[in-house]
Scaffold this active site. Structure first.
Site, mmCIF file in Angstrom:
data_model
loop_
_atom_site.group_PDB
_atom_site.id
_atom_site.type_symbol
_atom_site.label_atom_id
_atom_site.label_comp_id
_atom_site.label_asym_id
_atom_site.label_seq_id
_atom_site.Cartn_x
_atom_site.Cartn_y
_atom_site.Cartn_z
ATOM 1 N N GLU A 46 8.878 26.358 -10.488
ATOM 2 C CA GLU A 46 7.634 26.754 -11.165
ATOM 3 C C GLU A 46 7.186 28.123 -10.625
ATOM 4 O OE1 GLU A 46 4.215 24.710 -9.500
ATOM 5 O OE2 GLU A 46 3.097 24.821 -11.375
ATOM 6 N N ASN A 106 0.832 28.178 -17.740
ATOM 7 C CA ASN A 106 1.847 27.989 -16.695
ATOM 8 C C ASN A 106 3.084 27.458 -17.428
ATOM 9 O OD1 ASN A 106 3.401 27.209 -14.513
ATOM 10 N ND2 ASN A 106 1.695 26.310 -13.376
ATOM 11 N N LYS A 123 2.690 23.940 -19.173
ATOM 12 C CA LYS A 123 2.223 22.844 -18.316
ATOM 13 C C LYS A 123 0.979 22.161 -18.874
ATOM 14 C CE LYS A 123 1.278 22.126 -13.347
ATOM 15 N NZ LYS A 123 1.276 22.876 -12.054
ATOM 16 N N GLU A 142 -5.535 26.298 -10.330
ATOM 17 C CA GLU A 142 -4.792 26.309 -11.612
ATOM 18 C C GLU A 142 -5.727 26.136 -12.800
ATOM 19 O OE1 GLU A 142 -0.847 24.707 -12.196
ATOM 20 O OE2 GLU A 142 -0.882 24.024 -10.114
ATOM 21 N N CYS A 168 5.844 20.679 -12.237
ATOM 22 C CA CYS A 168 5.160 20.262 -11.010
ATOM 23 C C CYS A 168 4.274 19.032 -11.179
ATOM 24 C CB CYS A 168 4.385 21.424 -10.401
ATOM 25 S SG CYS A 168 3.885 21.054 -8.708
ATOM 26 N N ASN A 193 5.540 23.777 -7.005
ATOM 27 C CA ASN A 193 4.956 24.404 -5.800
ATOM 28 C C ASN A 193 3.977 23.382 -5.266
ATOM 29 O OD1 ASN A 193 5.171 27.799 -5.710
ATOM 30 N ND2 ASN A 193 5.533 26.894 -7.716
HETATM 31 N N1 CDT Z 1 1.727 23.278 -8.656
HETATM 32 C C1 CDT Z 1 1.279 22.012 -8.699
HETATM 33 O O1 CDT Z 1 1.098 21.447 -9.778
HETATM 34 N N2 CDT Z 1 1.021 21.416 -7.514
HETATM 35 C C2 CDT Z 1 0.429 20.125 -7.432
HETATM 36 C C3 CDT Z 1 -0.484 20.077 -6.266
HETATM 37 C C4 CDT Z 1 -1.537 19.109 -6.486
HETATM 38 S S1 CDT Z 1 -2.815 19.225 -5.322
HETATM 39 C C5 CDT Z 1 -4.044 20.110 -6.119
HETATM 40 C C6 CDT Z 1 1.432 19.004 -7.332
HETATM 41 O O2 CDT Z 1 1.244 17.993 -8.027
HETATM 42 O O3 CDT Z 1 2.378 19.069 -6.566
#
Ligand code: CDT
Length: 307
Positions: A46, A106, A123, A142, A168, A193
């Site tokens: 991502e 995204n 996303k 985000e 993600c 990420n």
């Molecule tokens: N990039 C991304 O979607 N990261 C989320 C972090 C969640 S915590 C706010 C994840 O689900 O890994």
């Protein structure tokens, strides 16, 4: 046999000051390694071209837009497309998309072996918050910088199979896999990420986060009889650690390949898409076994309600 040799090209950290050109050079190095192993498809993370910028609170939209790509491919990324085409390898990667009419998504794309973009996903499940939150150890903005995806969860006929994408946080939601499962998906590809520590619960560190990560991927794969390929951007970005643990999961829910480092690392596996058939025709034969008359709440409500 319907083999698709997939490479999961984990990227190590990308610092805020690092240029897209430098990142693309790293991606090409992983692509070359994948070519040496005869991969058909290489999946990158991502927001692969930059640091994970939603951790930074910004108020100036012009500054925000410097993290977005108004064209794909663009000059910085073209060498990756050119090399993938020359090697005959399909690729997928994520980036921040700024549309001609000013929308921010995204996004991830899928190309064919000739370097043509054949699939785009935006996303859907955006995590985090949209205003500065002083109670968090670090920000996850985000919801401030992106709009929820408007393309749903399509799948594509590619490489002799049915391929779907998500990004993600989408991987934590069973609906993500099921909507693609209902279109016969055979391989779900995704990048992530994921901060190594929960910003709102410091005791939730990498071990527990890896457990949840594998749990949702393995469940999604098994319950929909599909391969799942999940690729990290990992390591320490300007003092902010990101989880590694890139994995390839088979339709039985078993991890068949896993990264060992927090740096640039290629893992690979020959996925025989015919292995998805047994599950799809037996325990997860949706047509025979699903009871949609009891699933109405899934699409008619978001939060918890009684009665
Ligand atoms: N990039 C991304 O979607 N990261 C989320 C972090 C969640 S915590 C706010 C994840 O689900 O890994």
């Amino acid at each position: 046999m319907r083999p698709v040799h997939v490479g999961a090209a984990q990227l190590g950290p990308i610092q805020k000051a690092e240029s897209r050109e430098a990142v693309v050079a790293r991606m090409i190095a992983l692509l070359e390694e994948a070519a040496g192993k005869s991969c058909d498809l290489v999946v990158f993370p991502e927001l692969a071209l930059t640091t994970f910028f939603p951790r930074w609170y910004m108020t100036d939209q012009a500054e925000v837009d410097t993290w977005f790509e108004a064209e794909m491919p663009n000059a910085a990324v073209q060498p990756l497309f050119d090399r993938a085409k020359a090697l005959g390898i399909a690729i997928s990667f994520g980036y921040a998309e700024l549309t001609p009419d000013g929308h921010h998504f995204n996004t991830s794309i899928l190309t064919d072996r000739e370097g043509n973009i054949v699939g785009k996903y935006r996303k859907v499940h955006l995590p985090g918050h949209d205003e500065f939150d002083p109670d968090r150890a670090f920000q996850h903005l985000e919801k401030r910088y992106f709009e929820p995806g408007d393309l749903g969860f399509p799948v594509w006929d590619a490489l002799g199979g049915v391929i779907g994408m998500c990004i993600c946080n989408d991987r934590r939601w069973p609906e993500t896999y099921r909507v693609m499962g209902l279109q016969g998906v055979e391989m779900v590809i995704l990048g992530y990420n994921t901060p190594s520590v929960n910003s709102q619960k410091g005791q939730e560190g990498p071990e527990e986060r890896l457990f949840h990560h594998r749990l949702v991927l393995q469940a999604g794969a098994y319950q929909n009889a599909t391969f799942v390929v999940a690729v990290a951007k990992a390591g320490d970005e300007d003092g902010h650690p990101l989880l590694a643990g890139s994995v390839i999961v088979d339709p039985n829910g078993k991890v068949v390949a896993e990264s060992k480092t927090e740096g640039d690392e290629l893992i690979d596996y020959v996925c025989d898409l015919d292995e998805t058939v047994f599950g799809k025709e037996t325990i997860f034969d949706f047509k025979r076994h699903r009871r949609v008359e009891h699933y109405g709440r899934i699409t008619s409500q978001t939060g918890v309600e009684r009665a």
